[in-house]
Write a protein that holds these residues in place. Structure first.
Motif, PDB file in Angstrom:
ATOM      1  N   THR A 133      -1.970 -66.792  22.452  1.00  9.20           N
ATOM      2  CA  THR A 133      -2.719 -65.536  22.408  1.00  9.20           C
ATOM      3  C   THR A 133      -2.203 -64.633  23.510  1.00  9.20           C
ATOM      4  OG1 THR A 133      -4.873 -64.468  22.635  1.00  9.20           O
ATOM      5  CG2 THR A 133      -4.552 -66.485  23.901  1.00  9.20           C
ATOM      6  N   LYS A 134      -2.323 -63.338  23.307  1.00 10.48           N
ATOM      7  CA  LYS A 134      -1.886 -62.413  24.352  1.00 10.48           C
ATOM      8  C   LYS A 134      -3.096 -61.850  25.110  1.00 10.48           C
ATOM      9  CE  LYS A 134       2.238 -63.126  24.279  1.00 10.48           C
ATOM     10  NZ  LYS A 134       1.953 -64.447  24.868  1.00 10.48           N
ATOM     11  N   ASN A 135      -4.281 -62.379  24.809  1.00  7.11           N
ATOM     12  CA  ASN A 135      -5.481 -61.912  25.499  1.00  7.11           C
ATOM     13  C   ASN A 135      -5.622 -62.676  26.817  1.00  7.11           C
ATOM     14  OD1 ASN A 135      -8.006 -61.226  26.406  1.00  7.11           O
ATOM     15  ND2 ASN A 135      -8.982 -61.376  24.385  1.00  7.11           N
ATOM     16  N   TYR A 136      -4.940 -62.171  27.867  1.00  6.02           N
ATOM     17  CA  TYR A 136      -4.884 -62.863  29.160  1.00  6.02           C
ATOM     18  C   TYR A 136      -6.265 -63.023  29.780  1.00  6.02           C
ATOM     19  CZ  TYR A 136      -0.106 -61.110  28.648  1.00  6.02           C
ATOM     20  OH  TYR A 136       1.120 -60.795  28.176  1.00  6.02           O
ATOM     21  N   LYS A 137      -7.033 -61.935  29.710  1.00 10.09           N
ATOM     22  CA  LYS A 137      -8.360 -61.946  30.332  1.00 10.09           C
ATOM     23  C   LYS A 137      -9.279 -62.893  29.551  1.00 10.09           C
ATOM     24  CE  LYS A 137     -11.521 -60.658  33.201  1.00 10.09           C
ATOM     25  NZ  LYS A 137     -11.568 -61.399  34.471  1.00 10.09           N
ATOM     26  N   GLY A 138      -9.161 -62.845  28.208  1.00 11.78           N
ATOM     27  CA  GLY A 138      -9.972 -63.740  27.370  1.00 11.78           C
ATOM     28  C   GLY A 138      -9.688 -65.198  27.708  1.00 11.78           C
ATOM     29  N   ALA A 139      -8.414 -65.509  27.866  1.00 11.22           N
ATOM     30  CA  ALA A 139      -8.040 -66.895  28.189  1.00 11.22           C
ATOM     31  C   ALA A 139      -8.615 -67.288  29.551  1.00 11.22           C
ATOM     32  CB  ALA A 139      -6.519 -67.032  28.193  1.00 11.22           C
ATOM     33  N   THR A 140      -8.578 -66.358  30.500  1.00 14.55           N
ATOM     34  CA  THR A 140      -9.162 -66.629  31.823  1.00 14.55           C
ATOM     35  C   THR A 140     -10.647 -66.931  31.691  1.00 14.55           C
ATOM     36  OG1 THR A 140      -7.679 -64.952  32.705  1.00 14.55           O
ATOM     37  CG2 THR A 140      -9.428 -65.701  34.165  1.00 14.55           C
ATOM     38  N   ASN A 141     -11.341 -66.076  30.916  1.00 12.01           N
ATOM     39  CA  ASN A 141     -12.789 -66.241  30.791  1.00 12.01           C
ATOM     40  C   ASN A 141     -13.157 -67.578  30.140  1.00 12.01           C
ATOM     41  OD1 ASN A 141     -13.055 -63.785  31.984  1.00 12.01           O
ATOM     42  ND2 ASN A 141     -13.403 -62.665  30.071  1.00 12.01           N
ATOM     43  N   TRP A 142     -12.429 -67.933  29.086  1.00  9.22           N
ATOM     44  CA  TRP A 142     -12.735 -69.219  28.444  1.00  9.22           C
ATOM     45  C   TRP A 142     -12.453 -70.383  29.387  1.00  9.22           C
ATOM     46  CZ3 TRP A 142     -15.304 -70.625  24.172  1.00  9.22           C
ATOM     47  CH2 TRP A 142     -15.650 -69.598  23.283  1.00  9.22           C
ATOM     48  N   LEU A 143     -11.332 -70.287  30.086  1.00 12.93           N
ATOM     49  CA  LEU A 143     -10.945 -71.376  30.981  1.00 12.93           C
ATOM     50  C   LEU A 143     -11.941 -71.533  32.131  1.00 12.93           C
ATOM     51  CD1 LEU A 143      -8.825 -73.506  31.505  1.00 12.93           C
ATOM     52  CD2 LEU A 143      -7.431 -71.811  32.676  1.00 12.93           C
ATOM     53  N   MET A 144     -12.270 -70.401  32.769  1.00  4.09           N
ATOM     54  CA  MET A 144     -13.147 -70.476  33.932  1.00  4.09           C
ATOM     55  C   MET A 144     -14.616 -70.587  33.524  1.00  4.09           C
ATOM     56  SD  MET A 144     -10.591 -70.492  35.656  1.00  4.09           S
ATOM     57  CE  MET A 144     -11.520 -71.269  36.956  1.00  4.09           C
ATOM     58  N   GLY A 145     -14.915 -70.271  32.264  1.00  2.23           N
ATOM     59  CA  GLY A 145     -16.305 -70.337  31.786  1.00  2.23           C
ATOM     60  C   GLY A 145     -16.588 -71.644  31.066  1.00  2.23           C
ATOM     61  N   SER A 146     -16.587 -71.578  29.724  1.00  2.00           N
ATOM     62  CA  SER A 146     -17.012 -72.733  28.920  1.00  2.00           C
ATOM     63  C   SER A 146     -16.202 -73.994  29.198  1.00  2.00           C
ATOM     64  CB  SER A 146     -16.904 -72.400  27.439  1.00  2.00           C
ATOM     65  OG  SER A 146     -17.619 -71.228  27.164  1.00  2.00           O
ATOM     66  N   ILE A 147     -14.883 -73.823  29.358  1.00  2.00           N
ATOM     67  CA  ILE A 147     -14.057 -75.024  29.538  1.00  2.00           C
ATOM     68  C   ILE A 147     -14.358 -75.685  30.890  1.00  2.00           C
ATOM     69  CG2 ILE A 147     -11.687 -75.880  29.762  1.00  2.00           C
ATOM     70  CD1 ILE A 147     -10.848 -73.752  27.716  1.00  2.00           C
ATOM     71  N   LYS A 148     -14.393 -74.869  31.953  1.00  2.00           N
ATOM     72  CA  LYS A 148     -14.688 -75.408  33.292  1.00  2.00           C
ATOM     73  C   LYS A 148     -16.067 -76.083  33.318  1.00  2.00           C
ATOM     74  CE  LYS A 148     -12.531 -75.624  37.331  1.00  2.00           C
ATOM     75  NZ  LYS A 148     -12.230 -74.582  38.277  1.00  2.00           N
ATOM     76  N   SER A 149     -17.052 -75.440  32.660  1.00  2.00           N
ATOM     77  CA  SER A 149     -18.400 -76.038  32.628  1.00  2.00           C
ATOM     78  C   SER A 149     -18.359 -77.408  31.977  1.00  2.00           C
ATOM     79  CB  SER A 149     -19.383 -75.180  31.835  1.00  2.00           C
ATOM     80  OG  SER A 149     -19.331 -73.875  32.269  1.00  2.00           O
TER      81      SER A 149
ATOM     82  N   LEU B  90      -8.894 -69.772  18.855  1.00  2.00           N
ATOM     83  CA  LEU B  90     -10.297 -69.392  18.992  1.00  2.00           C
ATOM     84  C   LEU B  90     -10.403 -67.959  19.539  1.00  2.00           C
ATOM     85  CD1 LEU B  90     -13.359 -70.323  19.210  1.00  2.00           C
ATOM     86  CD2 LEU B  90     -12.806 -71.052  21.522  1.00  2.00           C
ATOM     87  N   ILE B  91      -9.617 -67.692  20.584  1.00  2.00           N
ATOM     88  CA  ILE B  91      -9.652 -66.362  21.200  1.00  2.00           C
ATOM     89  C   ILE B  91      -9.176 -65.298  20.205  1.00  2.00           C
ATOM     90  CG2 ILE B  91      -8.630 -64.937  23.031  1.00  2.00           C
ATOM     91  CD1 ILE B  91      -8.531 -67.582  24.727  1.00  2.00           C
ATOM     92  N   ASN B  92      -8.123 -65.626  19.466  1.00  2.00           N
ATOM     93  CA  ASN B  92      -7.616 -64.665  18.482  1.00  2.00           C
ATOM     94  C   ASN B  92      -8.624 -64.411  17.372  1.00  2.00           C
ATOM     95  OD1 ASN B  92      -5.270 -64.422  19.892  1.00  2.00           O
ATOM     96  ND2 ASN B  92      -4.154 -65.950  18.675  1.00  2.00           N
ATOM     97  N   MET B  93      -9.350 -65.449  16.965  1.00  2.00           N
ATOM     98  CA  MET B  93     -10.351 -65.284  15.904  1.00  2.00           C
ATOM     99  C   MET B  93     -11.416 -64.278  16.339  1.00  2.00           C
ATOM    100  SD  MET B  93     -10.778 -69.239  14.662  1.00  2.00           S
ATOM    101  CE  MET B  93     -12.250 -69.004  13.651  1.00  2.00           C
ATOM    102  N   ILE B  94     -11.801 -64.355  17.599  1.00  2.00           N
ATOM    103  CA  ILE B  94     -12.806 -63.404  18.099  1.00  2.00           C
ATOM    104  C   ILE B  94     -12.210 -61.996  18.135  1.00  2.00           C
ATOM    105  CG2 ILE B  94     -14.300 -62.784  20.038  1.00  2.00           C
ATOM    106  CD1 ILE B  94     -14.080 -65.778  20.901  1.00  2.00           C
ATOM    107  N   ASP B  95     -10.993 -61.914  18.688  1.00  4.72           N
ATOM    108  CA  ASP B  95     -10.355 -60.595  18.808  1.00  4.72           C
ATOM    109  C   ASP B  95     -10.116 -59.959  17.444  1.00  4.72           C
ATOM    110  OD1 ASP B  95     -10.400 -60.976  21.496  1.00  4.72           O
ATOM    111  OD2 ASP B  95      -8.263 -61.435  21.714  1.00  4.72           O
ATOM    112  N   ASP B  96      -9.855 -60.784  16.436  1.00  2.41           N
ATOM    113  CA  ASP B  96      -9.600 -60.236  15.098  1.00  2.41           C
ATOM    114  C   ASP B  96     -10.886 -60.006  14.324  1.00  2.41           C
ATOM    115  OD1 ASP B  96      -6.990 -60.436  15.784  1.00  2.41           O
ATOM    116  OD2 ASP B  96      -6.588 -62.266  14.625  1.00  2.41           O
ATOM    117  N   GLY B  97     -12.036 -60.227  14.944  1.00  2.00           N
ATOM    118  CA  GLY B  97     -13.311 -59.994  14.276  1.00  2.00           C
ATOM    119  C   GLY B  97     -13.629 -61.033  13.217  1.00  2.00           C
ATOM    120  N   ILE B  98     -12.936 -62.172  13.247  1.00  2.00           N
ATOM    121  CA  ILE B  98     -13.180 -63.214  12.244  1.00  2.00           C
ATOM    122  C   ILE B  98     -14.477 -63.955  12.553  1.00  2.00           C
ATOM    123  CG2 ILE B  98     -12.275 -65.394  11.323  1.00  2.00           C
ATOM    124  CD1 ILE B  98      -9.478 -64.248  11.788  1.00  2.00           C
ATOM    125  N   ILE B  99     -14.792 -64.056  13.831  1.00  2.00           N
ATOM    126  CA  ILE B  99     -16.029 -64.730  14.228  1.00  2.00           C
ATOM    127  C   ILE B  99     -16.600 -63.966  15.426  1.00  2.00           C
ATOM    128  CG2 ILE B  99     -14.819 -66.354  15.767  1.00  2.00           C
ATOM    129  CD1 ILE B  99     -16.910 -68.478  14.863  1.00  2.00           C
TER     130      ILE B  99
END
Ligand code: ADP
Ligand code: MG
Length: 485
Positions: free
Chosen positions: A344-360, A382-391
């Protein structure tokens, strides 16, 4: 307050020696296993026990580790060198001498960048890095009458990293030791576990009146076993030495030990003068030559280092300094992050998932990222699905992510499809749905039109429900605004 008072009159001068136990298969000068935690005295041989007539044999793995570290720290690598004997008597040193390097260490000079408050940085200059061997371990607290000796550690390879006396505060010292430990781990040459003693710090500290440039008499605090204790022992010493100087007393040049529970240092022994060791070239080991080819090979196989990643994460990925540092702190986390970005090219999204749900999740299960069940590709999807409005983000977070944890081998898209979490609403039929719900609630529609903003929430809730939670609340909000105006 005492510390502040001391610092208002005196300037601390600090130099740090770090001993890093190297990750190698065998010991420095013989084939004994280099391993932590084995039963006492099971990893020994006549060579590590120092029996007369035995000969050391140098483990070349050590050269690679030392050169790697030297290159990472911008050191000058010595091309021709030899080992020296440092003679002293102690029960955990059966040979009666340590094989080390005196005048010709494998690395000279060099520096490491540390980060301070307000995005300031500072280079800490190094004096040298040399190769040597560890001693055995004397254990004083297992038997009430005797000291016990474990020689498993005798002969384990060490690198000693020595700074110039350029560290000025306990915080700089903290950052310095943290950066060295991080680097050792990135280079995979030492595990950096201070509690297990595989990385140990000696702090040299003196103080001088502010404005003077003549260093004061120093003490050396030995074998600090955590970075926090490095900082605490320095703060304690600054105050202790300031009191002595205030009273016109001398600071004794000595070796001190730090007691963690009380936070105090106490005198151990007078500092030995270097000539007491009677260093001389080790006659049983050949001199060492480092060929150009080896240097080039090691240079070209260097892994990504923390500071390179910091530049990349902040400049190319646009992360904040804070986010970048948190991710870089642990090599495995940084590498996982980079793997997500292959998908994915969503750098900030990847940061948020990593430091958020994954870290928890990692914290909850008390596991490391290396044992995290979901691979980076699925997180990227998963991140791309959100960005593409799929989920929607909330469905992804609350439903899909937990399901991915249960079925880590499955593709997130098919999990979402199976559970009907995919957003069925394209722009047109979402508009139909919004219209429908407005029509079913004419009174509320009227109130919303009259400016009762809180009814927006009422409608979003109803529409979300009608879409089985798959519609994007932001889109609904936009459509509501369009339709009522
Ligand atoms: P030794 O052989 O006694 O360990 P070194 O010359 O190797 O002494 O220095 C050990 C460390 O002490 C180095 O990190 C050096 O920068 C630091 N150091 C030297 N002089 C002082 C001083 N006056 N105050 C604080 N640190 C010092
Ligand atoms: Mg020393």
């Amino acid at each position: 307050m005492e510390l502040e008072n001391a610092l208002s009159k005196y300037e601390p001068v600090i130099g740090i020696e770090i001993h890093a136990q190297l990750k190698t298969n065998s010991k420095a000068y013989c084939g004994d296993k280099n391993e932590f935690g084995a039963s006492p005295n099971t990893l020994t041989s006549p060579i590590s026990l120092g029996h007369p007539g035995t000969l050391p044999k140098f483990n070349k793995e050590i050269i690679n580790h030392a050169v790697k570290l030297g290159l990472a720290l911008d050191c000058d690598i010595t091309r021709e060198m030899h080992f020296d004997r440092k003679n002293y008597f102690y029960a955990d040193l059966p040979k009666g001498y340590q094989i080390t390097q005196d005048k010709k260490p494998i690395c000279k000079n060099g520096k490491i960048l540390i980060r301070l408050e307000n995005n300031k940085t500072k280079d800490i200059e190094l004096t040298r890095i040399h190769m040597e061997e560890d001693s055995g371990k004397s254990i004083h607290d297992l038997d009430p009458f005797n000291t016990l000796i474990d020689l498993n550690r005798a002969g384990v390879p060490l690198l000693e990293i020595v700074t110039e006396p350029v560290i000025k505060t306990s915080h700089e010292a903290y950052q310095y030791v943290s950066e060295i430990r991080k680097l050792l781990r990135y280079l995979d040459i030492c595990d950096g576990n201070m509690e297990e003693g595989s990385m140990r710090c000696d702090v040299n500290i003196s103080i001088m009146p502010i404005g003077k440039d003549q260093f004061g008499d120093r003490v050396e605090i030995k074998n600090l076993n955590s970075i926090r204790n490095v900082q605490r022992s320095i703060d304690y010493e600054i105050v202790r030495q300031a009191k002595l100087l205030d009273e016109n007393k001398k600071v004794n040049v000595e070796t001190r030990t730090f007691d963690a529970p009380s936070g105090k240092t106490s005198a151990m022994r007078k500092k030995e003068a270097a000539h007491d060791y009677r260093y001389f070239p080790e006659p049983d080991l050949n001199p060492i030559k480092i060929e150009e080819k080896l240097l080039m090979d090691i240079q070209s196989s260097m892994p990504n280092l923390p500071n390179d990643l910091f530049e990349k994460f902040t400049k190319i990925y646009g992360l904040s300094n804070y986010d970048a540092l948190v991710i870089i702190e642990q090599k495995e986390i940084a590498f996982y992050y980079e793997s997500i970005l292959e998908f994915t090219k969503n750098y900030k999204g990847a940061t948020n998932w990593l430091m958020g749900s994954i870290k928890s999740y990692l914290n909850l299960k008390a596991i490391e990222i290396t044992n995290f069940p979901i691979n980076a590709e699925s997180i990227g999807m998963l991140i791309n699905m959100i960005d593409d409005g799929i989920i929607t983000h909330s469905l992804a977070n609350q439903k899909l992510f937990p399901e991915m944890l249960k079925f880590p081998q499955e593709n997130p898209n098919s999990i979402a499809e199976k559970n009907q979490w995919i957003n069925q609403q394209n722009e047109n039929n979402l508009e139909v749905l919004v219209r429908e719900i407005l029509d079913k609630n004419p009174k509320e529609e009227e109130r919303l039109k009259n400016g009762e903003k809180k009814l927006t929430g009422f409608f979003i809730g109803k529409i979300m429900k009608a879409s089985n939670g798959t519609a994007d609340p932001k889109k609904i909000n936009q459509l509501l605004n369009q339709l009522i105006n």
